[in-house]
Motif scaffolding. Structure first.
Motif, short mmCIF file in Angstrom:
data_model
loop_
_atom_site.label_atom_id
_atom_site.label_comp_id
_atom_site.label_asym_id
_atom_site.label_seq_id
_atom_site.Cartn_x
_atom_site.Cartn_y
_atom_site.Cartn_z
N VAL A 1 -2.94 -5.89 -5.50
CA VAL A 1 -3.96 -5.58 -4.46
C VAL A 1 -5.28 -6.27 -4.84
O VAL A 1 -5.94 -6.86 -3.99
N PRO B 1 -17.10 -9.61 2.12
CA PRO B 1 -16.94 -8.26 2.69
C PRO B 1 -16.39 -8.30 4.11
O PRO B 1 -15.55 -7.47 4.47
N TRP C 1 -8.06 -5.94 6.33
CA TRP C 1 -7.55 -4.57 6.18
C TRP C 1 -8.00 -3.63 7.31
O TRP C 1 -7.76 -2.45 7.23
N MET C 2 -8.67 -4.21 8.28
CA MET C 2 -9.15 -3.43 9.43
C MET C 2 -9.93 -2.19 9.00
O MET C 2 -9.63 -1.06 9.39
N ILE C 3 -10.90 -2.44 8.14
CA ILE C 3 -11.74 -1.35 7.64
C ILE C 3 -12.99 -1.28 8.51
O ILE C 3 -13.67 -2.29 8.68
N PRO C 4 -13.32 -0.12 9.03
CA PRO C 4 -14.53 -0.04 9.86
C PRO C 4 -15.80 -0.14 9.00
O PRO C 4 -15.79 0.21 7.82
N PHE D 1 0.83 -1.21 0.00
CA PHE D 1 0.00 0.00 0.00
C PHE D 1 0.87 1.26 0.00
O PHE D 1 0.55 2.23 -0.68
N ILE E 1 -12.68 -9.02 4.04
CA ILE E 1 -11.93 -7.83 3.59
C ILE E 1 -11.81 -6.83 4.74
O ILE E 1 -10.74 -6.29 4.99
N ARG E 2 -12.93 -6.64 5.44
CA ARG E 2 -12.93 -5.71 6.58
C ARG E 2 -11.91 -6.15 7.64
O ARG E 2 -11.19 -5.35 8.20
N VAL F 1 -7.89 -9.11 -2.95
CA VAL F 1 -9.32 -8.92 -2.69
C VAL F 1 -10.14 -10.10 -3.23
O VAL F 1 -11.14 -10.50 -2.63
#
Lengths: 188, 339
Positions: A137, A146, A153-156, A115, A149-150, A141
């Motif tokens: 990247v 979903p 990548w520690m996506i809120p 990244f 993925i969250r 994925v």
């Protein structure tokens, strides 16, 4: 540039840490430019290798640098980590004057590094390398849900995002109110 | 000393020019600088610069993009702002529906009462829902991106009235949503239908955005196309440039007379209509070669035509095609008969 010279990016570099020269001896002497990242380590790059970066290429053409001036004023990229800039420079040198292959397998496997590389490459406008990085990247994925993925990548989630936004607004409001109160107190 | 001072001055000028250049040059990259700033969250999938996200999305198929849409708002916006094209095939059968997106097939079958078994490229799963409703929901999710354009929409329903209305119900639901959001229908370039009824073809054709449709393909290997006047009178027909029929046509004259803007057409008929098609091909060739007027005087050549008026209509139609500027690009295929 040695570590003691940090912060003096305009000074002439004493000894570039890497000096990747082109393997084949060019008929016309090639001009070299110097770049440094956040770690102030200066990298010597040939003009041919820098052709890959639309940003640097544009800067060189517009500044009309001579080799001496370029040596005296390395291009500063304070926002790019040293190791990432090293990777970019290596890639540019490896692919100097060569048609880019359909795939590049030498990209970092760690997502953080990848990244960082994407950001640097996007910033330096190196289209081919950006394509490779983004392809990698995308491969990370593929086949994930979903939730996965969250998690990776520690996506809120949207809800978490909104809650954080609200909290930030509330905090900003409180700080603003505190400042106003302090200013009113000072006035009295 | 003077030389040193001059050199220093020169260096200073160069340096100030460089700084000015960087200031000016980097002002246009302020967004980039934001993304590079370490005070902001570390680089992540949802904090990627838009160029990089677009590049990443170009490597993902429509199903993977739909998955990414569900992650969070930023990624949903990134997917929705990205123009994409997709080939869609919706096949309605008695106990199952297949939805194929860019060659990736998902099958929704009636596993049990009110249970739907889903077979896709990942792993089979059973959900507590009616299979038609689930297929509808999935179709909606995959085409949720308003910037998705369907390159080829193929619809089949085994010529069954019941299945056709199930499919129509799904499409009309999304059509209403699209029109409520200011759209003019499904953004489809080529509509491919397995149907012979002109009325049904017209109903589906009306759901397509008049500004995107360019081709219509009708496959009817079992029954001849009938009620042609139903679909040649919808506004979408006027925008069709490529029209193909695979199968029989009950009244080919009706279609031929309404070709209007169609620059490329083909009717791949079965053997039972060979004579008529041969005449059409021959007539077209003669007209192009300029020998029609001569042969027209030898009236017996066209004795098989239903009336002289019909011949005149055909002649006018073909003349119009011939006089068009793009005539050289036109192609006429009569499949089996032509060979």
């Amino acid at each position: 540039m040695s570590s003691t010279e940090q912060g003096t990016s305009s000074a002439a570099p004493a000894e570039p840490t890497t000096a990747p020269e082109s393997a084949a001896a060019p008929e016309v002497p090639e001009s070299f430019y110097y770049v440094h990242g956040k770690d102030k380590v200066v990298h010597k790059v040939s003009a041919g290798a820098l052709q890959h970066s639309a940003l640097i290429h544009g800067m060189i053409s517009n500044l009309g640098y001579t080799e001496e001036q370029a040596k005296a004023n390395p291009f500063p990229f304070e926002n790019i980590d040293g190791d990432i800039l090293q990777m970019v420079v290596d890639w540019c040198n490896q692919h100097k004057g060569k048609p880019t292959p359909p795939e590049d397998t030498n990209l970092p496997k760690q997502k953080e590094k990848l990244f960082d590389l994407v950001l640097a490459v996007n910033y330096l406008e190196i289209k081919e390398l950006l394509t490779y990085c983004c392809k990698q990247v995308a491969m990370m994925v593929k086949g994930k849900s979903p939730e996965e993925i969250r998690e990776i990548w520690m996506i809120p989630t949207d809800a978490e995002d909104e809650a954080a936004e609200k909290e930030a607004k509330k905090r900003a409001g409180k700080e603003a109110a505190g400042e106003t109160a302090a200013a009113a107190g000072d006035a009295k | 000393m003077v030389t040193t001072l001059a050199a220093m001055a020169k260096n200073l000028v160069t340096l100030s020019c460089s700084i000015e250049y960087f200031r000016l040059h980097f002002s246009s990259y302020s967004l980039k600088l934001l993304t590079m700033n370490r005070d902001f969250p570390p680089p992540n999938l949802d904090t990627m610069p838009i160029n990089a996200l677009r590049e990443i999305l170009s490597n993902l198929n429509i199903i993977e993009r739909s998955v990414l849409r569900k992650v969070n708002r930023t990624l949903r916006e990134a997917v929705d702002n990205n123009h994409t094209t997709v080939d869609v095939e919706f096949d309605f059968c008695d106990d199952y529906i297949t939805l194929t997106l860019d060659g990736i097939m998902i099958e929704y079958s009636n596993d049990d009462e009110n249970k739907c078994q889903i077979l896709d490229y990942q792993k089979p799963k059973i959900v507590d829902s009616d299979y038609v409703e689930f297929a509808k929901k999935d179709f909606g999710i995959h085409l949720k991106n308003p910037n998705t354009r369907i390159k080829n929409l193929k619809l089949q329903w085994e010529y069954s009235e019941d299945l056709f209305y199930k499919l129509l119900h799904i499409l009309e639901t999304f059509f209403d949503e699209i029109t409520q959001n200011g759209g003019s229908g499904f953004s489809v370039e080529t509509l491919e239908l397995g149907e012979n009824g002109g009325n049904k073809i017209a109903r589906l054709l009306r759901l397509i955005d008049v500004n995107t449709i360019t081709s219509l393909i009708i496959s009817c290997d079992q029954f001849p196309v009938e009620e042609e006047e139903e679909f040649i009178n919808v506004p979408q027909w006027e925008r069709i440039r490529d029209f193909r029929v695979f199968g029989n046509v009950e009244h080919p004259y009706t279609i031929i007379n309404a070709l209007g803007n169609v620059s490329s057409f083909s009717i791949d008929q079965l053997n039972n209509n060979v004579d008529l098609t041969s005449q059409m091909v021959l007539l077209f060739i003669l007209l192009v070669s300029g020998t029609l007027n001569y042969l027209q005087s030898t009236n017996n050549f066209f004795s098989n035509f239903q009336s002289f008026w019909e011949l005149q209509t055909w002649k006018n139609n073909f003349s119009r095609l011939k006089s068009s500027s793009s005539f050289s690009q036109r192609s006429t295929h009569f499949g089996k008969c032509g060979s």
